[in-house]
Design an enzyme around this catalytic site. Structure first.
Site, PDB file in Angstrom:
ATOM      1  N   ALA A 144       8.165  -0.703  -2.696  1.00 43.47           N
ATOM      2  CA  ALA A 144       7.002  -0.651  -1.821  1.00 43.47           C
ATOM      3  C   ALA A 144       7.484  -1.080  -0.448  1.00 43.47           C
ATOM      4  CB  ALA A 144       5.912  -1.591  -2.320  1.00 43.47           C
ATOM      5  N   SER A 145       7.343  -0.204   0.539  1.00 44.68           N
ATOM      6  CA  SER A 145       7.926  -0.443   1.858  1.00 44.68           C
ATOM      7  C   SER A 145       7.316  -1.670   2.529  1.00 44.68           C
ATOM      8  CB  SER A 145       7.722   0.778   2.756  1.00 44.68           C
ATOM      9  OG  SER A 145       8.345   1.912   2.214  1.00 44.68           O
ATOM     10  N   GLN A 146       8.077  -2.255   3.449  1.00 41.87           N
ATOM     11  CA  GLN A 146       7.609  -3.413   4.205  1.00 41.87           C
ATOM     12  C   GLN A 146       6.374  -3.021   5.020  1.00 41.87           C
ATOM     13  OE1 GLN A 146      10.737  -5.981   5.676  1.00 41.87           O
ATOM     14  NE2 GLN A 146       9.704  -6.127   7.666  1.00 41.87           N
TER      15      GLN A 146
END
Length: 407
Positions: free
Chosen positions: A76-78
């Site tokens: 899950a991207s920043q």
């Protein structure tokens, strides 16, 4: 299950977005993106993460790599990266959007919120475990109308095209021709593009015969599976120093094997930075002017062994020609010892052409210093475009695209 922290998920979302907005120095805003991230519950797409982790400004691994020395297979991207890429994408109500890299399904939910009831979102991933997870999360959170497909993102999804917006959540070394065919003229493509050892989120606007950038921002993403145009190898016998370059460059590790044991030359400039000031633009300028630009990574043991410290040991720009190398460096100045520290920028060279390479890096430091926030323009053309039809700039050829970088 998410655990309680004393603060509600709504409060935590608002705090996270406030932090992202307050720390963003780009000056580019889209209130609709802020509202989407304040509304869509990220923690609901990360049910195994504590609330503090779900609303921390960091990436969260959702599928580990069985190779312990490799990067995770899916994350899950920043959140701040999610935010600025959505700002770059400029989604409108009613848009038809295609996403490559399904992740948890959270970004697709944000896209669906932004497109509204009349919009359409398709997200894809090559890994069936990832798409199955995204499908479950989207269904559980009321986004059953988002289409999830399992396939190589390079193939696109022609059955739902043309798209008004395409966003890519994996690092790309090339831009597949299928994306050109499936993105409408006037549409936008936002992609973490990799070249010369660096990675930037580039926002392209699709024109008739080319795509032209209007935003280039620092980012880092897991590389896409299947594009193997990047090369890397150690250049010292102790395996402390690694070089990263592209397959179209005339670079080899073997001629450099004992270069770092030779005498070095250091060239300094009068350009200085504070501890929190970015000098990332030097690398971008090098990539637009020097075909020999690549990346050097140095572990702590190399610095302790008296190697001159690269500006950022984990990833710094370098120039390599034959058996010579130079890289960006910095040192604290003697001025204002009791005030905020300043660091001057320079370059270190090794090998017969080391001094020349170091001076060429310093030339680009001097070019960068008066206009530190200036961004290059990246123009992408189909691979069969003749030289006469290209705009002026540094040309990087890939299998599917000719990329021109211009300042």
């Amino acid at each position: 299950m998410n655990t309680t922290t004393g603060a509600s998920p709504e409060d935590l979302r608002n705090r996270l977005v406030d932090t992202i907005v307050n720390e963003d120095t780009s000056g580019v805003r889209d209130p609709r993106v802020d509202t989407a991230m304040r509304t869509v519950p990220r923690h609901a797409f990360l049910p195994d993460a504590p609330l503090e982790e779900a609303y921390a400004n960091k990436s969260v691994t959702i599928k580990e790599n069985p190779d312990v020395d490799a990067l995770p297979l899916s994350c899950a991207s920043q959140p701040d990266v999610v935010h600025f890429m959505l700002v770059q994408l400029a989604v409108r109500e009613g848009d038809n959007v295609f996403e490559i890299g399904a992740g948890t399904g959270y970004n697709a939910a944000l896209l669906k919120y932004l497109t509204g009831p009349s919009g359409h979102v398709t997200t894809c991933d090559i890994d069936p475990d990832v798409t199955a997870y995204a499908r479950r999360m989207l269904d559980a959170n009321g986004y059953g109308d988002v289409r999830v497909v399992t396939r190589d993102g390079a193939l696109g999804a022609p059955e739902s095209s043309p798209y008004d917006r395409v966003i890519v959540a994996v690092g790309m070394w090339d831009l597949p021709g299928t994306w050109w065919d499936q993105l409408a003229v006037g549409g936008r493509l936002v992609v973490p593009l990799r070249w010369r050892g660096l990675s930037r989120s580039v926002a392209f606007r699709r024109e008739e015969t080319r795509m032209r950038s209007d935003s280039v921002k620092m980012c880092g993403f897991l590389p896409v599976i299947g594009q193997d145009g990047e090369r890397n190898d150690y250049i010292d016998d102790n395996r402390h120093v690694r070089l990263y370059w592209d397959q179209d460059q005339d670079i080899a590790s073997e001629p450099l094997r004992d270069t770092l044991s030779r005498p070095k030359s250091v060239v300094w400039t009068d350009a200085t930075v504070s501890p929190v000031e970015s000098f990332d633009g030097v690398w971008l300028r090098l990539s637009a002017t020097e075909r020999a630009t690549c990346r050097i990574t140095v572990n702590p043991a190399a610095v302790e062994a008296r190697l001159h410290r690269p500006a950022s040991p984990a990833l710094s720009p370098a120039l390599v020609e034959g058996d010579s190398i130079a890289y960006l460096t910095l040192e604290r100045t003697a001025e204002n010892p009791d005030g905020e520290p300043r660091f001057r920028l320079g370059a270190v060279g090794y090998g017969p052409a080391g001094t020349d390479l170091a001076e060429r890096i310093c030339t680009q430091i001097h070019a960068w210093s008066p206009a530190r926030t200036a961004e290059p323009v990246l123009t992408a053309y189909p691979a069969d475009t003749p030289d006469s039809d290209l705009t002026d700039g540094a040309v990087i050829d890939r299998p599917s695209v000719r990329l021109v970088i211009t300042y």
